[in-house]
Design a protein around this motif. Structure first.
Motif, mmCIF file in Angstrom:
data_model
loop_
_atom_site.group_PDB
_atom_site.id
_atom_site.type_symbol
_atom_site.label_atom_id
_atom_site.label_comp_id
_atom_site.label_asym_id
_atom_site.label_seq_id
_atom_site.Cartn_x
_atom_site.Cartn_y
_atom_site.Cartn_z
ATOM 1 N N ALA A 1 0.834 -1.203 0.000
ATOM 2 C CA ALA A 1 0.000 0.000 0.000
ATOM 3 C C ALA A 1 0.871 1.255 0.000
ATOM 4 N N GLN A 2 1.959 1.241 0.765
ATOM 5 C CA GLN A 2 2.871 2.375 0.780
ATOM 6 C C GLN A 2 3.459 2.621 -0.610
ATOM 7 N N ASP A 3 3.732 1.548 -1.327
ATOM 8 C CA ASP A 3 4.301 1.660 -2.677
ATOM 9 C C ASP A 3 3.239 1.873 -3.749
ATOM 10 N N GLN A 4 1.964 1.948 -3.303
ATOM 11 C CA GLN A 4 0.845 2.206 -4.222
ATOM 12 C C GLN A 4 0.714 1.130 -5.299
ATOM 13 N N VAL A 5 0.934 -0.134 -4.924
ATOM 14 C CA VAL A 5 0.857 -1.211 -5.910
ATOM 15 C C VAL A 5 -0.222 -2.245 -5.586
ATOM 16 N N LEU A 6 -1.080 -1.963 -4.617
ATOM 17 C CA LEU A 6 -2.201 -2.868 -4.369
ATOM 18 C C LEU A 6 -3.181 -2.793 -5.544
ATOM 19 N N ARG A 7 -3.658 -3.926 -5.984
ATOM 20 C CA ARG A 7 -4.538 -3.957 -7.150
ATOM 21 C C ARG A 7 -5.978 -3.665 -6.740
ATOM 22 N N THR A 8 -6.235 -2.425 -6.445
ATOM 23 C CA THR A 8 -7.609 -2.013 -6.171
ATOM 24 C C THR A 8 -8.405 -2.015 -7.473
ATOM 25 N N ILE B 1 -15.718 1.939 -8.928
ATOM 26 C CA ILE B 1 -16.412 2.470 -7.763
ATOM 27 C C ILE B 1 -16.352 1.483 -6.593
ATOM 28 N N CYS B 2 -16.134 2.021 -5.378
ATOM 29 C CA CYS B 2 -16.113 1.197 -4.168
ATOM 30 C C CYS B 2 -17.458 0.515 -3.987
ATOM 31 N N MET B 3 -17.444 -0.794 -3.788
ATOM 32 C CA MET B 3 -18.685 -1.552 -3.666
ATOM 33 C C MET B 3 -19.219 -1.546 -2.241
ATOM 34 N N ASN B 4 -18.499 -0.884 -1.318
ATOM 35 C CA ASN B 4 -19.009 -0.729 0.041
ATOM 36 C C ASN B 4 -19.919 0.488 0.154
ATOM 37 N N CYS B 5 -19.454 1.618 -0.414
ATOM 38 C CA CYS B 5 -20.216 2.860 -0.283
ATOM 39 C C CYS B 5 -20.882 3.303 -1.586
ATOM 40 N N LYS C 1 -12.490 3.154 -5.800
ATOM 41 C CA LYS C 1 -11.877 2.294 -4.798
ATOM 42 C C LYS C 1 -10.355 2.366 -4.924
ATOM 43 N N THR C 2 -9.797 3.469 -4.432
ATOM 44 C CA THR C 2 -8.359 3.664 -4.409
ATOM 45 C C THR C 2 -7.805 3.180 -3.066
ATOM 46 N N ILE C 3 -6.482 3.182 -2.949
ATOM 47 C CA ILE C 3 -5.867 2.744 -1.699
ATOM 48 C C ILE C 3 -6.232 3.684 -0.556
ATOM 49 N N ASN C 4 -6.150 5.006 -0.805
ATOM 50 C CA ASN C 4 -6.480 5.941 0.270
ATOM 51 C C ASN C 4 -7.966 5.896 0.631
ATOM 52 N N HIS C 5 -8.823 5.567 -0.345
ATOM 53 C CA HIS C 5 -10.254 5.453 -0.038
ATOM 54 C C HIS C 5 -10.490 4.294 0.925
ATOM 55 N N ILE C 6 -9.871 3.156 0.664
ATOM 56 C CA ILE C 6 -10.021 2.002 1.556
ATOM 57 C C ILE C 6 -9.419 2.301 2.926
ATOM 58 N N ALA C 7 -8.274 2.980 2.939
ATOM 59 C CA ALA C 7 -7.542 3.198 4.184
ATOM 60 C C ALA C 7 -8.217 4.169 5.137
ATOM 61 N N SER C 8 -8.889 5.208 4.591
ATOM 62 C CA SER C 8 -9.361 6.235 5.518
ATOM 63 C C SER C 8 -10.574 7.033 5.077
ATOM 64 N N ASN D 1 -11.246 -5.874 2.009
ATOM 65 C CA ASN D 1 -11.881 -5.022 1.008
ATOM 66 C C ASN D 1 -11.272 -5.104 -0.380
ATOM 67 N N LEU D 2 -10.299 -5.996 -0.565
ATOM 68 C CA LEU D 2 -9.759 -6.245 -1.894
ATOM 69 C C LEU D 2 -10.191 -7.636 -2.335
ATOM 70 N N SER D 3 -10.571 -7.780 -3.574
ATOM 71 C CA SER D 3 -10.990 -9.079 -4.075
ATOM 72 C C SER D 3 -10.691 -9.202 -5.555
ATOM 73 N N LEU D 4 -10.817 -10.394 -6.068
ATOM 74 C CA LEU D 4 -10.528 -10.644 -7.481
ATOM 75 C C LEU D 4 -11.746 -10.476 -8.372
ATOM 76 N N ASP D 5 -12.941 -10.513 -7.779
ATOM 77 C CA ASP D 5 -14.145 -10.381 -8.598
ATOM 78 C C ASP D 5 -15.261 -9.786 -7.761
ATOM 79 N N ASP D 6 -16.475 -9.804 -8.265
ATOM 80 C CA ASP D 6 -17.597 -9.162 -7.591
ATOM 81 C C ASP D 6 -18.009 -9.837 -6.298
#
Length: 282
Positions: free
Chosen positions: A32-39, A54-58, A63-70, A238-243
Motif C-alpha cells: 500500500a505504501q508503494d501504491q501497488v495494491l490492485r484495487t 467504484i467502491c462496492m461498500n459505499c 476504490k483507491t488505496i487511500n479510499h479504503i484506508a481512511s 476489502n480487496l478481491s478478485l471479482d464481484d
C-alpha cells in the motif's frame, strides 16, 4: 512514501523492525505504501480491465488505496473507529499506569471507564467538559488532570491518510483552542492540547515523542504503529478478485475460487496452504 520522508521520525520503521506483525500484514502495508495494491481503480485505470472502479461498500467514490484506508464512509463507524479507539485506549492505559490509576494489567485488555481518579490524577474518557458558553468541540478522547503538577492535558487521536498528518495535527490544535482557553479560565490552571497523529500507513511525525513527553507517559511509537497496522486486515477484507468482494472477505474469496478449481479438476480440496497475497499486488 517519498513524499512523507520529511515527516517521518527515526522511529518510522519500528513497526517493521519489531517483527510483531504477520508477514501477510507487513506485505500488505508495504504494498500500500508503494501504491501497488490492485484495487478496482488500479485494475481499471492501469490494468485496463473492463470493471467498475467504484467502491462496492459505499458506491460513491473510486476504490483507491487511500479510499479504503481512511475515506470510505461505509467503513468509518466500524473498522476506522475500532482502529482509532485502540490507539486511544493504549494511551489511556499508559496514563493510568503512570499515575497508579485503576486499570487492567495488560494493555490489550484495557477497557477505559468514563472517570478514574486518585490523589495523583484524574482521567476522563470520551467525556464532555462543561463550559459557560457553547463550543463546537468539548469532547477530546482523553482528558488528564494532573493533581500534583496542577495542569490539564486534552488528548485527541487521529489516524488520517498519511500525507495529511501535519495538516491533521494543526487541525486538532485549532479545534480545541476555544476549549483550552475556556477551561484555563474556569479551572484556573494551565491547559494544553496534545494531538496524537499517526498516518494510516504508519507515518509518524517527528513531534510525536515530544507530545508524549509532555504527558510523561506514552506508548512506544512502534506499538502504536502495530495497532494502526490493523489496516492490513482492512485491506484484506476489502480487496478481491471479482464481484464476490461484496459478500466475502479476501480469504473467503480465495477459498471459494480454490474449491471451484478443485471441482473442475477433480483434485481433493483438503486444506489450502498456498499463499495468495501476491495476487493482490500490481
Amino acid at each position: 512514501m517519498s513524499h512523507t520522508k520529511e515527516l517521518a521520525s527515526d522511529d518510522f520503521r519500528q513497526w517493521l523492525l519489531r517483527g510483531e506483525l504477520k508477514k501477510e500484514t507487513e506485505g500488505m502495508i508495504t504494498a500500500a505504501q508503494d501504491q501497488v495494491l490492485r484495487t478496482r481503480y488500479i485494475q481499471r485505470m492501469i490494468g485496463g480491465n473492463n470493471i467498475s472502479s467504484i467502491c462496492m461498500n459505499c458506491n460513491t467514490k473510486n476504490k483507491t488505496i487511500n479510499h479504503i484506508a481512511s475515506e470510505c464512509p461505509a467503513l468509518a463507524e466500524n473498522q476506522y473507529q475500532k482502529r482509532h479507539d485502540s490507539v486511544a485506549k493504549a494511551l489511556h492505559w499508559s496514563l493510568c499506569k503512570k499515575h497508579q490509576l485503576s486499570c487492567s494489567d495488560k494493555r490489550y485488555e484495557h477497557q477505559p471507564e468514563g472517570v478514574i481518579q486518585n490523589d495523583q490524577a484524574k482521567t476522563l474518557w470520551d467525556y464532555g467538559i462543561g463550559t459557560d458558553r457553547v463550543l463546537r468541540a468539548i469532547r477530546p478522547d482523553v482528558k488528564l488532570i494532573d493533581k500534583i503538577k496542577k495542569k490539564v492535558s486534552l488528548i485527541d487521536v487521529a489516524i488520517p491518510w498519511h500525507p495529511k498528518v501535519e495538516e491533521k495535527e494543526r487541525e486538532k490544535i485549532d479545534k480545541y483552542q476555544d476549549l483550552k482557553i475556556e477551561t484555563t479560565r474556569i479551572w484556573d490552571i494551565p491547559v494544553e492540547t496534545v494531538p496524537i497523529i499517526i498516518g494510516t500507513l504508519s507515518t509518524i511525525l517527528r513531534s510525536l515523542k515530544r507530545k508524549q513527553g509532555k504527558l510523561e507517559a506514552g506508548v512506544a511509537p512502534g506499538i502504536m504503529q502495530k495497532i494502526v497496522g490493523q489496516i492490513g486486515s482492512i485491506f484484506h477484507k476489502n480487496l478481491s478478485l471479482d464481484d464476490t468482494s461484496t459478500k466475502f472477505g479476501t480469504n473467503d474469496v480465495q477459498d471459494l475460487l480454490f474449491k471451484k478449481r478443485c471441482a473442475s479438476t477433480g483434485e481433493s480440496p483438503g486444506r489450502r496452504t498456498d499463499r495468495t497475497e501476491s495476487k493482490w499486488l500490481g
